[in-house]
Write a protein that holds these residues in place. Structure first.
Motif, PDB file in Angstrom:
ATOM      1  N   GLU A 227      59.568  20.455  36.768  1.00 57.92           N
ATOM      2  CA  GLU A 227      60.083  19.113  36.538  1.00 57.92           C
ATOM      3  C   GLU A 227      58.946  18.129  36.271  1.00 57.92           C
ATOM      4  O   GLU A 227      59.073  17.237  35.429  1.00 57.92           O
ATOM      5  CB  GLU A 227      60.939  18.677  37.721  1.00 57.92           C
ATOM      6  CG  GLU A 227      62.243  19.481  37.818  1.00 57.92           C
ATOM      7  CD  GLU A 227      63.160  18.992  38.920  1.00 57.92           C
ATOM      8  OE1 GLU A 227      62.679  18.252  39.804  1.00 57.92           O
ATOM      9  OE2 GLU A 227      64.345  19.359  38.896  1.00 57.92           O
ATOM     10  N   ALA A 228      57.837  18.303  36.976  1.00 55.63           N
ATOM     11  CA  ALA A 228      56.682  17.439  36.730  1.00 55.63           C
ATOM     12  C   ALA A 228      56.111  17.691  35.338  1.00 55.63           C
ATOM     13  O   ALA A 228      55.732  16.755  34.622  1.00 55.63           O
ATOM     14  CB  ALA A 228      55.618  17.678  37.793  1.00 55.63           C
ATOM     15  N   GLU A 229      56.052  18.967  34.950  1.00 58.66           N
ATOM     16  CA  GLU A 229      55.564  19.312  33.615  1.00 58.66           C
ATOM     17  C   GLU A 229      56.456  18.717  32.537  1.00 58.66           C
ATOM     18  O   GLU A 229      55.981  18.175  31.528  1.00 58.66           O
ATOM     19  CB  GLU A 229      55.513  20.840  33.474  1.00 58.66           C
ATOM     20  CG  GLU A 229      55.062  21.321  32.104  1.00 58.66           C
ATOM     21  CD  GLU A 229      55.145  22.834  31.958  1.00 58.66           C
ATOM     22  OE1 GLU A 229      55.098  23.313  30.801  1.00 58.66           O
ATOM     23  OE2 GLU A 229      55.264  23.527  32.986  1.00 58.66           O
ATOM     24  N   ALA A 230      57.780  18.819  32.745  1.00 56.14           N
ATOM     25  CA  ALA A 230      58.723  18.275  31.764  1.00 56.14           C
ATOM     26  C   ALA A 230      58.602  16.754  31.679  1.00 56.14           C
ATOM     27  O   ALA A 230      58.628  16.179  30.584  1.00 56.14           O
ATOM     28  CB  ALA A 230      60.143  18.675  32.140  1.00 56.14           C
ATOM     29  N   ALA A 231      58.470  16.100  32.829  1.00 53.69           N
ATOM     30  CA  ALA A 231      58.349  14.643  32.843  1.00 53.69           C
ATOM     31  C   ALA A 231      57.100  14.199  32.086  1.00 53.69           C
ATOM     32  O   ALA A 231      57.124  13.200  31.362  1.00 53.69           O
ATOM     33  CB  ALA A 231      58.314  14.138  34.283  1.00 53.69           C
ATOM     34  N   VAL A 290      61.385  25.669  29.789  1.00 57.80           N
ATOM     35  CA  VAL A 290      62.487  26.544  30.202  1.00 57.80           C
ATOM     36  C   VAL A 290      61.989  27.971  30.419  1.00 57.80           C
ATOM     37  O   VAL A 290      62.351  28.625  31.408  1.00 57.80           O
ATOM     38  CB  VAL A 290      63.623  26.516  29.155  1.00 57.80           C
ATOM     39  CG1 VAL A 290      64.674  27.569  29.478  1.00 57.80           C
ATOM     40  CG2 VAL A 290      64.263  25.141  29.109  1.00 57.80           C
ATOM     41  N   LEU A 291      61.153  28.468  29.515  1.00 53.15           N
ATOM     42  CA  LEU A 291      60.633  29.827  29.658  1.00 53.15           C
ATOM     43  C   LEU A 291      59.623  29.942  30.796  1.00 53.15           C
ATOM     44  O   LEU A 291      59.320  31.048  31.243  1.00 53.15           O
ATOM     45  CB  LEU A 291      59.996  30.277  28.342  1.00 53.15           C
ATOM     46  CG  LEU A 291      60.971  30.478  27.173  1.00 53.15           C
ATOM     47  CD1 LEU A 291      60.206  30.714  25.873  1.00 53.15           C
ATOM     48  CD2 LEU A 291      61.921  31.626  27.443  1.00 53.15           C
ATOM     49  N   GLY A 292      59.128  28.799  31.255  1.00 57.66           N
ATOM     50  CA  GLY A 292      58.205  28.816  32.385  1.00 57.66           C
ATOM     51  C   GLY A 292      58.884  29.100  33.709  1.00 57.66           C
ATOM     52  O   GLY A 292      58.212  29.341  34.712  1.00 57.66           O
ATOM     53  N   ASP A 293      60.202  29.065  33.716  1.00 57.14           N
ATOM     54  CA  ASP A 293      60.956  29.393  34.928  1.00 57.14           C
ATOM     55  C   ASP A 293      61.098  30.910  35.008  1.00 57.14           C
ATOM     56  O   ASP A 293      61.745  31.521  34.157  1.00 57.14           O
ATOM     57  CB  ASP A 293      62.339  28.735  34.854  1.00 57.14           C
ATOM     58  CG  ASP A 293      63.188  29.000  36.091  1.00 57.14           C
ATOM     59  OD1 ASP A 293      62.793  29.840  36.924  1.00 57.14           O
ATOM     60  OD2 ASP A 293      64.258  28.374  36.204  1.00 57.14           O
ATOM     61  N   PRO A 294      60.507  31.556  36.008  1.00 57.65           N
ATOM     62  CA  PRO A 294      60.556  33.026  36.085  1.00 57.65           C
ATOM     63  C   PRO A 294      61.961  33.580  36.292  1.00 57.65           C
ATOM     64  O   PRO A 294      62.198  34.771  36.074  1.00 57.65           O
ATOM     65  CB  PRO A 294      59.656  33.344  37.289  1.00 57.65           C
ATOM     66  CG  PRO A 294      59.669  32.101  38.122  1.00 57.65           C
ATOM     67  CD  PRO A 294      59.775  30.972  37.143  1.00 57.65           C
ATOM     68  N   HIS A 295      62.916  32.715  36.690  1.00 57.32           N
ATOM     69  CA  HIS A 295      64.276  33.192  36.925  1.00 57.32           C
ATOM     70  C   HIS A 295      65.126  33.203  35.652  1.00 57.32           C
ATOM     71  O   HIS A 295      66.217  33.762  35.648  1.00 57.32           O
ATOM     72  CB  HIS A 295      64.963  32.320  37.983  1.00 57.32           C
ATOM     73  CG  HIS A 295      64.291  32.385  39.320  1.00 57.32           C
ATOM     74  ND1 HIS A 295      63.320  31.480  39.704  1.00 57.32           N
ATOM     75  CD2 HIS A 295      64.424  33.250  40.352  1.00 57.32           C
ATOM     76  CE1 HIS A 295      62.907  31.787  40.928  1.00 57.32           C
ATOM     77  NE2 HIS A 295      63.544  32.845  41.337  1.00 57.32           N
TER      78      HIS A 295
END
Length: 375
Positions: A227-231, A290-295
């Motif tokens: 979320e911090a990266e996206a912001a 989005v791809l940075g989320d391992p899930h």
């Protein structure tokens, strides 16, 4: 903006709500030192903006400072629902007699606030409500009247809380209104063996629209999460707990997409609204987050072309594929302005992991299917 537990705790303390003594540590040696200052026996709690920390092993009791150091070493760096633990809170343990749940939230549909209280604290309130709905009291709060002393007593009685908890409920309401919060939750609120009413946990969500009049700045002290990266990239992104990444243009469309994905038996992994523009940079940034989320096991891009034409969106996706390494299947649904041209652009690119589907229902079903295969 969601606060970390230690930030909510500090906020509660400023308003007279009793909380355990605690310190924040970003390393195992710092956790040991904090435990020494707090008397030795402590609770070590992961600081991440998500629930389920206890179930994930992110909340543990440590018998002494050495154990606190070892426990912090185990918890720091953990992944809890896609959130990496960068800090722990080392707290003084409390002798608990009874546990309760209390919370205030905004009921937008009815234009009022809602107080929620239950004598079954310490558990996820959603589970309690599903299993025993009669055990969860929901009391409407008139925003003009607010929570008076009489209203606080009414909430406590309805939720099965002791009468002594009414004063704490009144203070928590003051936190909500003076801090322009959308949610204030304590789970559990406990009665100690000495009879004190203490908030053992805290969850607070602040209204970002009120930042301009907030005198105290809350920093994201937990490190660089998604979320911090996206912001930092100017993206409207919210991390969820599922496996299907969702990208769309327009908040309403993205919300609808989340519902359709859930209806297909999958769980959305995020809310990501790219807004009216879908340049190569925006698409690359969005896919990267989005791809940075391992899930995430599959990604669904759902775009309805209006002011932004679908061929421009497709061009953005193609250019993004040149800068982002696509490792998960990407399902794309384009409709509206220049949709045929946009589909042709993606067909010509012929990326092996890109799947095109014409309808939103079909695209969601395909993304859910691909996520299940990757499980």
């Amino acid at each position: 903006m969601d606060l970390f537990e230690h930030q909510a705790r500090e906020l509660f303390e400023r308003y007279g709500v009793l909380v355990p003594r605690a310190e924040v540590a970003g390393s195992a040696p710092a956790a040991r030192a904090a435990a020494e200052r707090l008397g030795g026996r402590v609770v070590v709690k992961a600081q991440v903006k998500t629930g389920g920390r206890g179930k994930a092993g992110g909340v543990k009791l440590a018998a002494d400072p050495a154990a606190a150091e070892l426990t912090a070493r185990q918890i720091l760096g953990m992944d809890i629902k896609g959130h990496t633990v960068h800090q722990v809170m080392v707290a003084e343990p409390v002798e608990v007699e009874r546990e309760f749940y209390v919370g205030y939230t905004l009921d937008r549909a009815r234009g009022r606030f809602l107080a929620i209280a239950s004598a079954e604290g310490g558990m996820e309130i959603e589970e309690v409500a599903a299993r025993r709905p009669e055990a969860v009291a929901r009391i409407a709060v008139d925003p003009e009247e607010g929570v008076t002393e009489a209203k606080a007593a009414e909430i406590a009685a309805a939720g099965g809380l002791p009468a002594e908890a009414a004063a704490t409920l009144h203070r928590l309401w003051t936190v909500l209104t003076e801090q322009d919060a959308l949610l204030v939750e304590v789970n559990p609120l406990v009665v100690t063996r000495g009879g004190a009413i203490v908030a053992l946990d805290g969850k607070v969500t602040l209204d970002d629209n009120a930042d301009f009049r907030r005198t105290y700045a809350y920093e994201d002290t937990g490190g660089a999460g998604l979320e911090a990266e996206a912001a930092a990239k100017g993206l409207n992104y919210v991390k969820l707990d599922g496996e299907v990444g969702v990208i769309g243009n327009g908040a309403g469309l993205v919300m609808s997409t989340l519902d359709v994905v859930a209806g297909c038996g999958a769980r959305p992994a995020d809310f990501l609204d790219i807004g009216g523009g879908a340049s190569a940079e925006v698409m690359a940034d969005g896919l990267s987050v989005v791809l940075g989320d391992p899930h995430v096991r599959s990604v669904l891009v759902n775009v309805f072309g209006g002011i932004t034409a679908c061929d421009a969106v497709a061009e953005g996706i193609v250019r993004a594929l040149d800068t982002v390494t696509l490792t998960k299947p990407l399902v794309v649904r384009l409709d509206g302005n220049s949709a045929a041209r946009g589909r042709a652009i993606l067909t010509e690119r012929a990326h092996p992991l890109v799947h095109q589907v014409d309808t939103m229902d079909g695209a969601a079903a395909r993304a859910a299917e691909l996520a299940a295969v990757a499980a």
